[in-house]
Design a protein around this motif. Structure first.
Motif, mmCIF file in Angstrom:
data_model
loop_
_atom_site.group_PDB
_atom_site.id
_atom_site.type_symbol
_atom_site.label_atom_id
_atom_site.label_comp_id
_atom_site.label_asym_id
_atom_site.label_seq_id
_atom_site.Cartn_x
_atom_site.Cartn_y
_atom_site.Cartn_z
ATOM 1 N N GLY A 13 -1.848 -12.135 102.645
ATOM 2 C CA GLY A 13 -2.328 -11.516 101.412
ATOM 3 C C GLY A 13 -1.251 -10.738 100.688
ATOM 4 O O GLY A 13 -1.531 -9.699 100.076
ATOM 5 N N THR A 14 -0.031 -11.238 100.735
ATOM 6 C CA THR A 14 1.121 -10.514 100.169
ATOM 7 C C THR A 14 0.917 -10.156 98.692
ATOM 8 O O THR A 14 1.167 -9.021 98.282
ATOM 9 C CB THR A 14 2.393 -11.379 100.287
ATOM 10 O OG1 THR A 14 2.350 -12.060 101.528
ATOM 11 C CG2 THR A 14 3.642 -10.539 100.196
ATOM 12 N N ARG A 15 0.445 -11.123 97.900
ATOM 13 C CA ARG A 15 0.322 -10.894 96.457
ATOM 14 C C ARG A 15 -0.746 -9.862 96.113
ATOM 15 O O ARG A 15 -0.769 -9.309 95.025
ATOM 16 C CB ARG A 15 0.041 -12.219 95.738
ATOM 17 C CG ARG A 15 1.263 -13.101 95.618
ATOM 18 C CD ARG A 15 0.899 -14.477 95.133
ATOM 19 N NE ARG A 15 0.215 -15.257 96.157
ATOM 20 C CZ ARG A 15 -0.285 -16.476 95.958
ATOM 21 N NH1 ARG A 15 -0.198 -17.025 94.767
ATOM 22 N NH2 ARG A 15 -0.872 -17.130 96.940
ATOM 23 N N MET A 16 -1.631 -9.605 97.028
ATOM 24 C CA MET A 16 -2.695 -8.621 96.834
ATOM 25 C C MET A 16 -2.132 -7.202 97.023
ATOM 26 O O MET A 16 -2.656 -6.245 96.459
ATOM 27 C CB MET A 16 -3.755 -8.920 97.885
ATOM 28 C CG MET A 16 -5.114 -8.449 97.613
ATOM 29 S SD MET A 16 -5.836 -9.174 96.163
ATOM 30 C CE MET A 16 -7.086 -7.927 95.991
ATOM 31 N N GLY A 17 -1.078 -7.095 97.828
ATOM 32 C CA GLY A 17 -0.398 -5.809 98.016
ATOM 33 C C GLY A 17 -1.231 -4.747 98.715
ATOM 34 O O GLY A 17 -1.075 -3.549 98.461
ATOM 35 N N LEU A 18 -2.130 -5.146 99.583
ATOM 36 C CA LEU A 18 -2.991 -4.165 100.259
ATOM 37 C C LEU A 18 -2.356 -3.595 101.524
ATOM 38 O O LEU A 18 -2.752 -2.538 101.995
ATOM 39 C CB LEU A 18 -4.307 -4.841 100.691
ATOM 40 C CG LEU A 18 -5.284 -5.259 99.599
ATOM 41 C CD1 LEU A 18 -6.340 -6.173 100.185
ATOM 42 C CD2 LEU A 18 -5.920 -4.032 98.977
ATOM 43 N N GLY A 19 -1.410 -4.342 102.095
ATOM 44 C CA GLY A 19 -0.856 -3.946 103.393
ATOM 45 C C GLY A 19 -1.681 -4.478 104.552
ATOM 46 O O GLY A 19 -1.385 -4.216 105.707
ATOM 47 N N PHE A 20 -2.767 -5.199 104.245
ATOM 48 C CA PHE A 20 -3.523 -5.908 105.285
ATOM 49 C C PHE A 20 -4.099 -7.188 104.688
ATOM 50 O O PHE A 20 -4.083 -7.373 103.477
ATOM 51 C CB PHE A 20 -4.616 -5.018 105.909
ATOM 52 C CG PHE A 20 -5.675 -4.553 104.943
ATOM 53 C CD1 PHE A 20 -5.494 -3.386 104.209
ATOM 54 C CD2 PHE A 20 -6.846 -5.273 104.762
ATOM 55 C CE1 PHE A 20 -6.474 -2.953 103.309
ATOM 56 C CE2 PHE A 20 -7.829 -4.846 103.875
ATOM 57 C CZ PHE A 20 -7.639 -3.681 103.144
#
Ligand code: CTP
Ligand code: MG
Length: 223
Positions: A13-20
């Motif tokens: 989920g890199t593009r979401m940028g949540l860290g999880f």
């Protein structure tokens, strides 16, 4: 018709940028992956659900689906989406048809599923998508090379549905030839097989960037 579904959920989920992993993000009080899996839990034609998950998240996923009779395999994901799906695919036995559906695509509708079932039964390979609302151009190094004909361009979604033996053959062929692909259909296309399109809905979004989250809440409100 009866089918087995493979749901890849082993991304970062890199593009979401949540860290999880975004499939564990809660919308409306439940993780995205729960919403996604529910469509198949509730479909009597779906016989088995196989998930591909990150090894670190295996325990969490097992817990999330501990009460499900249909989730019959939780497999280790791989480096790329197609590696994750492959790890599940080699463990699927006795299915006539396989549907592949992104874990990050929680707003599937029964109508889309029905259209896919009908088409895959008739042809052996069916995908879903929507007409693009924007004009699409092919651009290289900042320069327009070509304007694509809008009536010939489709934004492709999942599920994608295939005859089981055809999909297995396509995956083996893609691995042997180290094909770089962005969806499952590409591997079937590479065998020279016809793949047929049915209509998806604009709501069948893949949660990819943070803007999609606002959209997801709006879609849920509308339902
Ligand atoms: N996926 C997977 N294994 C991978 C990569 C992706 O199972 N190695 C899954 C994701 O969990 C997601 C689906 O494939 O449900 C579609 O991929 P994408 O939207 O690209 O998700 P991520 O790879 O997690 O996101 P990003 O590319 O932004 O890192
Ligand atoms: Mg990705």
């Amino acid at each position: 018709m009866k089918y087995t579904v493979i749901i890849p959920a082993a991304g970062l989920g890199t593009r979401m940028g949540l860290g999880f992993n975004k499939v564990l993000l809660e919308i409306n009080g439940e993780p995205v992956i729960k919403h996604t899996v529910r469509h198949f839990e509730e479909d009597p034609d779906c016989e088995a659900i196989h998930l591909a998950v990150r090894i670190e998240e295996t325990a969490v996923m097992k817990e999330l689906f501990s009460d499900s009779d249909k989730v019959s395999g939780i497999h280790a994901g791989g480096a790329e989406r197609q590696d994750s799906i492959y790890n599940a695919l080699v463990n699927v036995r006795g299915a006539d048809y396989i549907f592949v559906h992104d874990g990050a695509r929680p707003f599937l509708t029964n109508d889309v599923l029905s259209r896919l079932k009908r088409k895959v039964k008739e042809t052996g390979a069916a995908i879903c998508g929507v007409k693009t609302k924007d004009t699409l151009k092919r651009v290289v190094d900042g320069k327009v090379k070509e304007t694509l004909r809008r009536d010939e361009v489709i934004a492709v979604h999942t599920p994608q549905a295939f005859d089981c033996s055809l999909l297995k053959q396509a995956y083996e062929h893609a691995r042997q030839n180290k094909l770089e692909v962005t969806d499952d259909s590409m591997m079937v296309e590479a065998l020279g097989k016809e793949v047929y399109l049915v209509e998806s809905t604009y709501d069948n979004i893949k949660i990819t960037t943070s803007e999609d989250l606002q959209l997801a809440h709006m879609i849920l409100k509308g339902k």
